[in-house]
Structures are given as structure tokens and as C-alpha cells.
Design a protein around this motif. Structure first.
Motif, mmCIF file in Angstrom:
data_model
loop_
_atom_site.group_PDB
_atom_site.id
_atom_site.type_symbol
_atom_site.label_atom_id
_atom_site.label_comp_id
_atom_site.label_asym_id
_atom_site.label_seq_id
_atom_site.Cartn_x
_atom_site.Cartn_y
_atom_site.Cartn_z
ATOM 1 N N VAL A 184 112.821 36.823 67.263
ATOM 2 C CA VAL A 184 112.035 37.083 66.060
ATOM 3 C C VAL A 184 111.993 38.582 65.759
ATOM 4 O O VAL A 184 112.174 39.003 64.607
ATOM 5 C CB VAL A 184 110.601 36.518 66.225
ATOM 6 N N ILE A 185 111.760 39.416 66.784
ATOM 7 C CA ILE A 185 111.714 40.868 66.576
ATOM 8 C C ILE A 185 113.052 41.373 66.040
ATOM 9 O O ILE A 185 113.105 42.183 65.113
ATOM 10 C CB ILE A 185 111.343 41.580 67.891
ATOM 11 N N ARG A 186 114.141 40.868 66.618
ATOM 12 C CA ARG A 186 115.466 41.307 66.174
ATOM 13 C C ARG A 186 115.702 40.893 64.717
ATOM 14 O O ARG A 186 116.248 41.661 63.923
ATOM 15 C CB ARG A 186 116.544 40.713 67.080
ATOM 16 N N SER A 187 115.306 39.675 64.338
ATOM 17 C CA SER A 187 115.558 39.204 62.968
ATOM 18 C C SER A 187 114.656 39.910 61.953
ATOM 19 O O SER A 187 115.081 40.176 60.822
ATOM 20 C CB SER A 187 115.363 37.690 62.880
ATOM 21 N N ALA B 235 106.510 45.910 73.675
ATOM 22 C CA ALA B 235 106.973 45.717 72.300
ATOM 23 C C ALA B 235 106.062 46.404 71.293
ATOM 24 O O ALA B 235 106.493 46.701 70.166
ATOM 25 C CB ALA B 235 107.081 44.233 71.978
ATOM 26 N N GLY B 236 104.793 46.629 71.684
ATOM 27 C CA GLY B 236 103.875 47.336 70.799
ATOM 28 C C GLY B 236 103.045 46.446 69.903
ATOM 29 O O GLY B 236 102.712 46.842 68.779
ATOM 30 N N ARG C 299 105.804 47.783 62.493
ATOM 31 C CA ARG C 299 106.015 48.860 63.456
ATOM 32 C C ARG C 299 107.484 48.898 63.850
ATOM 33 O O ARG C 299 108.132 47.857 63.957
ATOM 34 C CB ARG C 299 105.156 48.624 64.696
ATOM 35 N N PRO C 300 108.034 50.079 64.071
ATOM 36 C CA PRO C 300 109.454 50.162 64.459
ATOM 37 C C PRO C 300 109.699 49.552 65.832
ATOM 38 O O PRO C 300 108.829 49.593 66.718
ATOM 39 C CB PRO C 300 109.734 51.668 64.457
ATOM 40 N N VAL C 301 110.874 48.973 66.010
ATOM 41 C CA VAL C 301 111.253 48.410 67.310
ATOM 42 C C VAL C 301 111.585 49.568 68.248
ATOM 43 O O VAL C 301 112.335 50.479 67.882
ATOM 44 C CB VAL C 301 112.479 47.479 67.163
ATOM 45 N N GLY C 302 111.012 49.523 69.454
ATOM 46 C CA GLY C 302 111.292 50.570 70.432
ATOM 47 C C GLY C 302 112.622 50.338 71.122
ATOM 48 O O GLY C 302 113.673 50.289 70.491
ATOM 49 N N ASN C 303 112.582 50.144 72.419
ATOM 50 C CA ASN C 303 113.789 49.935 73.216
ATOM 51 C C ASN C 303 114.102 48.442 73.274
ATOM 52 O O ASN C 303 113.579 47.719 74.116
ATOM 53 C CB ASN C 303 113.580 50.497 74.622
ATOM 54 N N LEU D 107 113.355 45.325 76.153
ATOM 55 C CA LEU D 107 112.677 44.056 75.883
ATOM 56 C C LEU D 107 113.533 42.876 76.342
ATOM 57 O O LEU D 107 113.031 41.916 76.931
ATOM 58 C CB LEU D 107 112.355 43.929 74.393
ATOM 59 N N GLU D 108 114.828 42.942 76.057
ATOM 60 C CA GLU D 108 115.716 41.856 76.469
ATOM 61 C C GLU D 108 115.834 41.799 77.988
ATOM 62 O O GLU D 108 115.922 40.713 78.575
ATOM 63 C CB GLU D 108 117.088 42.032 75.817
#
Length: 408
Positions: free
Chosen positions: A175-178, A215-216, A291-295, A299-300
Motif C-alpha cells: 500500500v505504501i509503495r502504491s 514507516a512514520g 508523509r514522504p516514504v523514508g527508507n 521497511l521491506e
């Protein structure tokens, strides 16, 4: 007819000439209807409908338990390729006048609507314990992870065989990636992969909390007895109910995943009942507030061992010391292979889940699914006139007897 009935109820004689002029009839026809109570035949009842050619399919799908009129109409649009198919209102009229009955579920309990600003909240849940049969009668038991943004109502649906914490975190990363960003607050109920109970108290999974912190986002739980606080994601069930129309009408797991992706795309393209705007359009504005995706790689790695590989002609990728098959369309493409602690092997390409394997089942070095193997040999000349599925099973059995050594 409605206007004349009103005149009857009021005891007023109408002006036949004026009514005939407005409705395009001869005044004598209007007068005859008024005097004799007869119907006006404008010929429309004798017209054929665009749904007539699909009536057998409509009646077949209507008999499936839990299927709705909207689900069947969407199915016809998807499968028929009939560009001239009438809209949904015409479909409901067609079913009503032809006596085609559906068992539409009743509406939800009413509750006040609660709005959130852009980027604030994402609601998620499982649509669990689904079962459907393919065209060959093979039973598929699966779950769908559903996530909905609170402001734009954008839906994300992720296919999953099981509902473990491994699966949940894999769905989080998908979901975060999409989305390309992270909402501030993620809201759910007491799903077992998030919450455990001890002494009557709820405790959130430490592994899930660690992922949320990295993930924040803040992981929030609905108050007990008030699941309607995540009612926006509950609306996902309305869209996923359209899956029922595909029962017995898909080939394999890959096509089932593709059908879920199609339903997701349609759910985001249709105007939302509350906002009046398609979620995909509103998301273009809400995305700016995420919010921007961090690393992402970190996460993966919290989900499992992640590797990127280019798929060779054998259609096999490596994970957990063994080889696993992917669909033929992946040859020559880069894929991400995630080996999870629970033994599941998830393979994605361009953000799309393309294959799932279970390393805890068996010890073979080389692991082809029957669907992938049948897809691979379907283009071979020597199998042109053979039963592809039977040939695939025969070759896979031979591969097992040889100890899993692949014939390069």
C-alpha cells in the motif's frame, strides 16, 4: 398517464389537445385513454433491450448467493466487450421488468459521517475467508486486504492466501509503495495479526508497532463495540461483493488477482456517493499531503529477506535456498522476491503481486506451480495438440521423481 391519473383524482377534465401536443400523441388517443381507462401504446414495450443477448448469463449470475445487480452489471461490462451495453439504471429496470430476482444484502446501520483532512487517515481491514471456484472447479480460499484513504476514499485491495502478521506487513508495504506516501494515522479493529488479548486488555503487536514507527504512522484501534468508526473502509466490501459474479469464471490464481485489480480500478474511477467525485481524482490532491516514504528497503527488510532478480527463461527465481516459479510474462523482467519468516515467498513485479509460494510445504529444490508450468509449455510445438494441463502435471511429476533437478 401519470398526469391524467392526477386529473382523475382531482375530478378535473383535462385539455386533451394541450396534453397531446406536449406528449406527441393524437388528441383522440388521449381522449380514448381518458374515457376507457386504456393504456397508451407508444411502442417502447416492444423494443428489444441491449441486455437480451446476455439474459442467460444474467439469470445464471443472479442465482449465485450474495451477488448484487451492480456486481453483475460490472461483470457484463468487463467480460462481454459489448461497447453498446446500457447503463446501470437501465439494467435495474431490465431485471425488474423481466422478473430477474437478486438477493441484494440490506444496507448498513446508519451512523454519522466523519470527515478527515487530506493525508490524515487510512482505514484498513481484511475481507476474510473468501472461497471461489475456477472454471475447472478448483477451489481457491483466500483473503483480501482492504485499505481506504479517509479524505479521497481511494481504495487499495491486496490478495493474500493467509492473514498472518507476515501477510499484514507485506500488505502495508504494498500500500505504501502504491500510494507513494504515508498517511499520518492508520485505523483498524481488533484483527488478530495486530491485537492480542490478555486479562481482558488489548495489546498491539510489537512487530507491527515497530514497522509503524519506522514507516512514520500512528497505529490506532477502533473503540470496542464501534466498528463504524472505520466505515469508509467498510464500503470496500460493497465493491468486493462484485467478486461473487466471477465465481466459476476465472482460470487460475493469476486471473483471480487480475480480477481483484480490475475491481479496485473501477472502485476508484466511479464517483463516490459522499464526495460526488471519483477517488482517483481526489487522490491527486490528497497525495500532496501524505508523509514522504523514508527508507523503503528497510521497511521491506522488516517484512522479510528481499532480493531483486531478473527472471531467466526457466521462469525460476531464488529464495530461501530454493527456486520458485513465476508467470511467463515475467521473463527478462526485474522482480522483487520477499522470503518471509513464516515461510511464505511473495514475488512482485512493478508493484503487482505475481506469485505466492509456501516454503514450509515440501522440500523440493525446484518449485513450479501447475499454472506457471502449463503457461511455459503452451507455446511448445510438441504440446500443440495435447492437453496442456495434463502434460504439465506429467512433467512436474517426472521432475519430482528426479529429485527436483531442473532440465536446463
Amino acid at each position: 398517464m401519470g398526469e391524467l391519473n392526477i386529473y382523475r383524482q382531482l375530478g378535473i377534465k383535462p385539455n386533451f389537445s394541450e396534453i397531446a401536443r406536449r406528449y406527441g400523441f393524437d388528441r383522440h388517443t388521449i381522449a380514448s385513454y381518458w374515457e376507457e381507462g386504456g393504456d397508451i401504446d407508444d411502442g417502447r414495450c416492444r423494443r428489444t433491450s441491449g441486455f437480451d443477448r446476455h439474459r442467460a448469463v444474467i439469470e445464471e449470475k443472479a442465482a449465485l448467493p450474495g451477488v448484487t445487480k451492480k456486481a453483475v452489471h460490472e461483470f457484463l461490462l468487463h467480460r462481454s466487450g459489448d461497447a453498446g451495453l446500457p447503463g446501470y439504471n437501465a439494467f435495474t429496470h431490465y431485471c425488474r421488468t423481466r422478473g430477474i430476482a437478486f438477493s441484494d444484502p440490506g444496507g448498513p446501520e446508519p451512523h454519522p459521517r466523519f470527515e478527515t483532512p487530506p493525508g490524515r487517515q487510512l482505514q484498513f481491514d481484511w475481507k476474510e475467508s473468501l472461497s471461489m471456484r475456477s472454471r475447472r472447479g478448483e477451489l481457491f480460499e483466500f483473503n483480501v486486504f482492504t485499505a481506504t484513504l479517509g479524505c479521497s476514499r481511494l481504495h487499495r485491495f491486496v490478495y493474500s492466501r493467509t492473514r498472518t502478521t507476515d501477510d499484514l506487513l507485506a500488505c502495508f508495504t504494498a500500500v505504501i509503495r502504491s500510494l507513494g506516501g504515508v498517511p499520518e494515522e492508520w485505523l483498524t479493529d481488533n484483527m488478530s495479526s495486530v491485537v492480542t488479548f490478555s486479562g481482558g486488555r488489548r495489546a498491539r503487536s510489537e512487530r507491527v508497532l515497530r514497522f509503524a514507527r519506522e514507516a512514520g504512522f500512528d497505529l490506532q484501534l477502533c473503540r470496542p463495540g464501534m466498528p463504524e468508526t472505520k466505515g469508509k473502509d467498510e464500503s470496500a466490501n460493497r465493491f468486493l461483493s462484485r467478486l461473487a459474479a466471477y465465481d466459476g469464471d476465472f482460470e487460475d490464481e493469476a486471473e483471480l488477482i487480475a480480477v481483484i485489480a480490475h475491481i479496485e480500478a473501477r472502485s476508484n474511477a466511479e464517483p463516490n456517493d459522499s464526495t460526488g467525485v471519483p477517488p482517483a481524482a481526489l487522490f491527486m490532491r490528497e497525495k500532496e499531503s501524505l508523509r514522504p516514504v523514508g527508507n523503503m528497503r528497510l521497511l521491506e527488510d522488516m517484512v522479510g529477506d528481499v532480493r531483486e532478480q531478473t527472471v531467466p527463461a526457466t521462469m525460476l527465481v531464488r529464495a530461501a535456498g530454493r527456486e520458485w516459479s513465476v508467470p511467463r510474462k515475467c521473463i527478462g523482467r526485474r522482480v522483487r522476491v520477499i522470503a518471509m519468516p513464516g515461510g511464505q515467498i511473495r514475488i512482485t513485479m512493478a508493484g503487482e503481486l505475481v506469485a505466492v509460494h509456501d516454503s514450509s510445504q515440501g522440500t523440493r529444490k525446484v518449485n513450479y506451480t501447475e499454472e506457471h508450468y502449463a503457461d511455459a509449455i503452451s507455446g511448445k510445438a510438441r504440446f500443440a495438440d495435447a492437453d496442456i494441463r495434463a502434460a504439465a502435471r506429467e512433467n512436474l511429476e517426472l521432475l519430482d521423481r528426479m529429485g527436483g533437478a531442473a532440465d536446463e
